[in-house]
Design a protein around this motif. Structure first.
Motif, PDB file in Angstrom:
ATOM      1  N   MET A 104      -2.936 -17.050 -20.056  1.00  0.00           N
ATOM      2  CA  MET A 104      -3.120 -16.292 -18.824  1.00  0.00           C
ATOM      3  C   MET A 104      -3.344 -17.230 -17.643  1.00  0.00           C
ATOM      4  N   ALA A 105      -4.133 -18.289 -17.852  1.00  0.00           N
ATOM      5  CA  ALA A 105      -4.366 -19.249 -16.774  1.00  0.00           C
ATOM      6  C   ALA A 105      -3.061 -19.888 -16.326  1.00  0.00           C
ATOM      7  N   GLU A 106      -2.183 -20.179 -17.280  1.00  0.00           N
ATOM      8  CA  GLU A 106      -0.895 -20.786 -16.932  1.00  0.00           C
ATOM      9  C   GLU A 106      -0.012 -19.785 -16.170  1.00  0.00           C
ATOM     10  N   MET A 107      -0.064 -18.514 -16.572  1.00  0.00           N
ATOM     11  CA  MET A 107       0.715 -17.500 -15.856  1.00  0.00           C
ATOM     12  C   MET A 107       0.201 -17.312 -14.432  1.00  0.00           C
ATOM     13  N   GLU A 108      -1.122 -17.310 -14.279  1.00  0.00           N
ATOM     14  CA  GLU A 108      -1.708 -17.175 -12.944  1.00  0.00           C
ATOM     15  C   GLU A 108      -1.323 -18.376 -12.080  1.00  0.00           C
ATOM     16  N   ALA A 109      -1.305 -19.576 -12.692  1.00  0.00           N
ATOM     17  CA  ALA A 109      -0.920 -20.778 -11.940  1.00  0.00           C
ATOM     18  C   ALA A 109       0.541 -20.686 -11.513  1.00  0.00           C
ATOM     19  N   ALA A 110       1.383 -20.158 -12.406  1.00  0.00           N
ATOM     20  CA  ALA A 110       2.802 -20.017 -12.065  1.00  0.00           C
ATOM     21  C   ALA A 110       2.983 -19.052 -10.902  1.00  0.00           C
ATOM     22  N   LEU A 111       2.236 -17.946 -10.921  1.00  0.00           N
ATOM     23  CA  LEU A 111       2.303 -17.002  -9.810  1.00  0.00           C
ATOM     24  C   LEU A 111       1.807 -17.646  -8.522  1.00  0.00           C
ATOM     25  N   GLY A 112       0.754 -18.481  -8.639  1.00  0.00           N
ATOM     26  CA  GLY A 112       0.244 -19.183  -7.463  1.00  0.00           C
ATOM     27  C   GLY A 112       1.257 -20.143  -6.896  1.00  0.00           C
ATOM     28  N   ASP A 113       1.978 -20.829  -7.794  1.00  0.00           N
ATOM     29  CA  ASP A 113       3.023 -21.753  -7.339  1.00  0.00           C
ATOM     30  C   ASP A 113       4.113 -21.003  -6.582  1.00  0.00           C
ATOM     31  N   ALA A 114       4.478 -19.830  -7.095  1.00  0.00           N
ATOM     32  CA  ALA A 114       5.504 -19.034  -6.417  1.00  0.00           C
ATOM     33  C   ALA A 114       5.006 -18.534  -5.072  1.00  0.00           C
ATOM     34  N   ALA A 115       3.747 -18.075  -5.031  1.00  0.00           N
ATOM     35  CA  ALA A 115       3.188 -17.561  -3.774  1.00  0.00           C
ATOM     36  C   ALA A 115       3.076 -18.642  -2.730  1.00  0.00           C
ATOM     37  N   ALA A 116       2.900 -19.897  -3.178  1.00  0.00           N
ATOM     38  CA  ALA A 116       2.762 -21.007  -2.233  1.00  0.00           C
ATOM     39  C   ALA A 116       4.035 -21.222  -1.427  1.00  0.00           C
ATOM     40  N   LEU A 117       5.154 -20.656  -1.889  1.00  0.00           N
ATOM     41  CA  LEU A 117       6.418 -20.824  -1.174  1.00  0.00           C
ATOM     42  C   LEU A 117       6.560 -19.840  -0.016  1.00  0.00           C
ATOM     43  N   ARG A 118       5.641 -18.881   0.090  1.00  0.00           N
ATOM     44  CA  ARG A 118       5.681 -17.944   1.204  1.00  0.00           C
ATOM     45  C   ARG A 118       5.491 -18.666   2.523  1.00  0.00           C
ATOM     46  N   ASP A 119       6.205 -18.260   3.533  1.00  0.00           N
ATOM     47  CA  ASP A 119       6.038 -18.835   4.864  1.00  0.00           C
ATOM     48  C   ASP A 119       4.728 -18.381   5.494  1.00  0.00           C
ATOM     49  N   THR A 120       4.316 -17.151   5.209  1.00  0.00           N
ATOM     50  CA  THR A 120       3.121 -16.587   5.828  1.00  0.00           C
ATOM     51  C   THR A 120       2.112 -16.205   4.754  1.00  0.00           C
ATOM     52  N   PRO A 121       0.928 -16.837   4.739  1.00  0.00           N
ATOM     53  CA  PRO A 121      -0.097 -16.461   3.761  1.00  0.00           C
ATOM     54  C   PRO A 121      -0.453 -14.988   3.896  1.00  0.00           C
ATOM     55  N   ALA A 122      -0.616 -14.329   2.767  1.00  0.00           N
ATOM     56  CA  ALA A 122      -0.932 -12.900   2.776  1.00  0.00           C
ATOM     57  C   ALA A 122      -1.724 -12.568   1.521  1.00  0.00           C
ATOM     58  N   GLY A 123      -2.472 -11.484   1.600  1.00  0.00           N
ATOM     59  CA  GLY A 123      -3.229 -11.018   0.449  1.00  0.00           C
ATOM     60  C   GLY A 123      -4.721 -11.086   0.684  1.00  0.00           C
ATOM     61  N   ILE A 124      -5.463 -10.773  -0.374  1.00  0.00           N
ATOM     62  CA  ILE A 124      -6.918 -10.685  -0.288  1.00  0.00           C
ATOM     63  C   ILE A 124      -7.550 -12.050  -0.532  1.00  0.00           C
ATOM     64  N   LEU A 125      -8.515 -12.402   0.313  1.00  0.00           N
ATOM     65  CA  LEU A 125      -9.284 -13.636   0.156  1.00  0.00           C
ATOM     66  C   LEU A 125     -10.754 -13.256   0.093  1.00  0.00           C
ATOM     67  N   ARG A 126     -11.402 -13.541  -1.031  1.00  0.00           N
ATOM     68  CA  ARG A 126     -12.814 -13.195  -1.217  1.00  0.00           C
ATOM     69  C   ARG A 126     -13.683 -14.366  -0.774  1.00  0.00           C
ATOM     70  N   VAL A 127     -14.578 -14.099   0.165  1.00  0.00           N
ATOM     71  CA  VAL A 127     -15.394 -15.138   0.802  1.00  0.00           C
ATOM     72  C   VAL A 127     -16.871 -14.806   0.645  1.00  0.00           C
ATOM     73  N   HIS A 128     -17.670 -15.805   0.282  1.00  0.00           N
ATOM     74  CA  HIS A 128     -19.126 -15.652   0.197  1.00  0.00           C
ATOM     75  C   HIS A 128     -19.765 -16.543   1.249  1.00  0.00           C
TER      76      HIS A 128
END
Length: 305
Positions: free
Chosen positions: A75-99
């Motif tokens: 699962m960690a590898e799949m999440e990393a693969a999705l992150g790699d794909a998302a990194a190709l987006r021109d515009t960052p988007a989505g939820i960012l959880r901040v404390h």
């Protein structure tokens, strides 16, 4: 694998990671009852109990431990693969959880929210304002604000705003009635306003420095609060001496409502940092948020803490 299969397995892995259904549900942004139902469906489909659950504890069964050991790395590898794909987006988007502790949020985030959303309109900030000390990764946060002394070695830390210091302050009325301390030890004879960090049983001990050596003083007085804003408000009203961030009390000092005490004993120390987990590829939303705040407050040499 059906989509529901992966969702159930991810739910299972998240529960194991947090060791708690409520925190796992918050991380997954679903209700605890929905999460519990997903785990029951997974167990029913496998015909195995994966978790031993009571009202007070949560543990893996042997079958659960074996499944988690095999599935979690995948699962960690799949999440990393999705992150790699998302990194190709021109515009960052989505939820960012901040404390963020309250003072960091008030000092660094609140004043620039409008500018942030003009720059990154597709990022959804999910901000928790909380002064309790937490493990931000375990709690599921993407970015947290921390004082330099509380940084963890395995995290990326980006300085935000430079050094800071705290000041002891009292109202002119209090000083007229009780006098001023000439050294930190004199505080033991004064009415001081104590602060308890949320989630902590003990009281914060006031920290001073002389000749490069730091030491603490355990003060006493008529008021204990979990909000340092309330401590400052009480000091303005003459209740006692408070100890708080210079940037936040300086306007009250300049207005004559408070008087700074023991200045020569109040040294600077490393201030706020933005902290996030080391990863092969930093998520675009994390990078955008951190870079924005760092540049928005570039050049500051002292800030509240």
């Amino acid at each position: 694998m059906r989509g529901s299969d992966y969702a159930e397995l991810k739910a299972f892995a998240t529960v194991v990671a947090h060791g708690n259904f409520a925190r796992a549900a918050d991380d997954l942004r679903i209700s605890a009852s929905t999460l519990s139902q997903m785990i029951r469906q997974l167990e029913a489909r496998l015909g195995l109990r994966l978790l031993n659950r009571t009202t007070r504890s949560l543990s893996l069964t042997e079958a659960g431990a074996r499944l988690h050991a095999r599935f979690a790395p995948a699962m960690a590898e799949m999440e990393a693969a999705l992150g790699d794909a998302a990194a190709l987006r021109d515009t960052p988007a989505g939820i960012l959880r901040v404390h963020m502790p309250s003072v960091a949020a008030a000092t660094y985030l609140e004043p620039v929210l409008g500018r942030f959303y003009q720059t990154w309109p597709d990022i959804v900030l999910d901000v928790t304002i909380d002064d309790a000390a937490i493990d931000s990764v375990e709690a599921g946060y993407d970015v947290s604000a921390r004082l330099g002394e509380f940084l963890e070695a395995d995290m990326v830390a980006v300085p935000l705003g430079g050094a800071q210091r705290q000041l002891a302050v009292a109202s002119p009325d209090y000083i007229a009635r009780h006098g001023s301390p000439s050294a930190p030890a004199d505080l033991l004879q004064h009415r001081c306003i104590n602060w308890r960090r949320p989630g902590s049983a003990g009281l914060y001990t006031w920290e001073f420095a002389r000749g490069g050596q730091w030491f603490s003083v355990a003060v006493d007085g008529p008021l204990v609060v979990s909000s340092r804003d309330m401590a400052v408000a009480a000091a303005v009203q003459g209740v006692g001496i408070a100890f708080w961030a210079e940037e936040l009390v300086r306007p009250l000092i300049d207005a004559g409502k408070l008087v700074s005490l023991l200045d020569e004993w109040c040294a600077t120390f490393p201030g706020w940092f933005l902290s996030y987990q080391k990863q092969r590829h930093t998520p675009p939303t994390v990078r955008a948020f951190v870079d924005f705040l760092r540049h928005a407050h570039a050049g500051q040499t002292r800030s509240g803490g």
